[in-house]
Write a protein that holds these residues in place. Structure first.
Motif: not given
Length: 164
Positions: A4-14
């Motif tokens: 996945l690439t940013a801004p995929a939500a999972i990338l900014s979720t612990p």
């Protein structure tokens, strides 16, 4: 696996802590290694990057010109940095931010504790230089952070150079 690439939500979720003995985590560990090895120049990959909210990542800096110490290919679950020293700036890239690199200050020496998938054995890795940077980068992914969250400002973000 697809990265996945940013801004995929999972990338900014612990990501969630995992049971390293869970067969699904053992399969995930193997899939992460396979996906990392299939991407030229990739030295690490975390579960959130492939859409899985799990504190699992792989690293292998073997043969990289910036590597000083290397522990070969390994996967850690629920890893934490327990000691960090000798902070240095360095350029980082990421498969989840394919068009940019950034200057990030990280510890050049770390002690990381985590669990081995399958057995749940506790592992302590003491390392330095590029491997230390790679470990911190992947632990950040598990905490919902990208290297872009660690740059000092827009002046520290660069368009990725492509060498043909």
């Amino acid at each position: 696996m697809n990265v996945l690439t940013a801004p995929a939500a999972i990338l900014s979720t612990p990501a969630d802590e995992v049971d390293p003995a869970d067969p699904a985590i053992v399969r995930l560990a193997a899939d992460l290694i396979t996906t990392m090895r299939a991407a030229p120049g990739c030295v690490g990959l975390a579960a959130p990057q492939v859409g899985v909210s799990a504190q699992v990542f792989c690293v292998d800096v073997t043969g990289h010109p910036k590597a000083v110490t290397t522990h070969g290919a390994f996967v850690l679950c629920n890893a934490k940095v327990v000691e960090a020293s000798r902070w240095r700036p360095g350029r980082e890239g990421c498969m989840s931010v394919p068009d940019l690199t950034g200057d990030v200050k990280r510890a050049a020496r770390v002690v990381v504790e985590g669990l081995r998938p399958g057995t749940g054995e506790s592992i302590t890795i003491t390392t330095d230089a590029f491997e230390a940077r790679a470990l911190q980068h992947e632990i950040d992914h598990c905490a919902g952070k990208l290297f872009l969250d660690r740059v000092a400002g827009a002046h520290a973000i660069h368009v990725r150079k492509v060498y043909l």
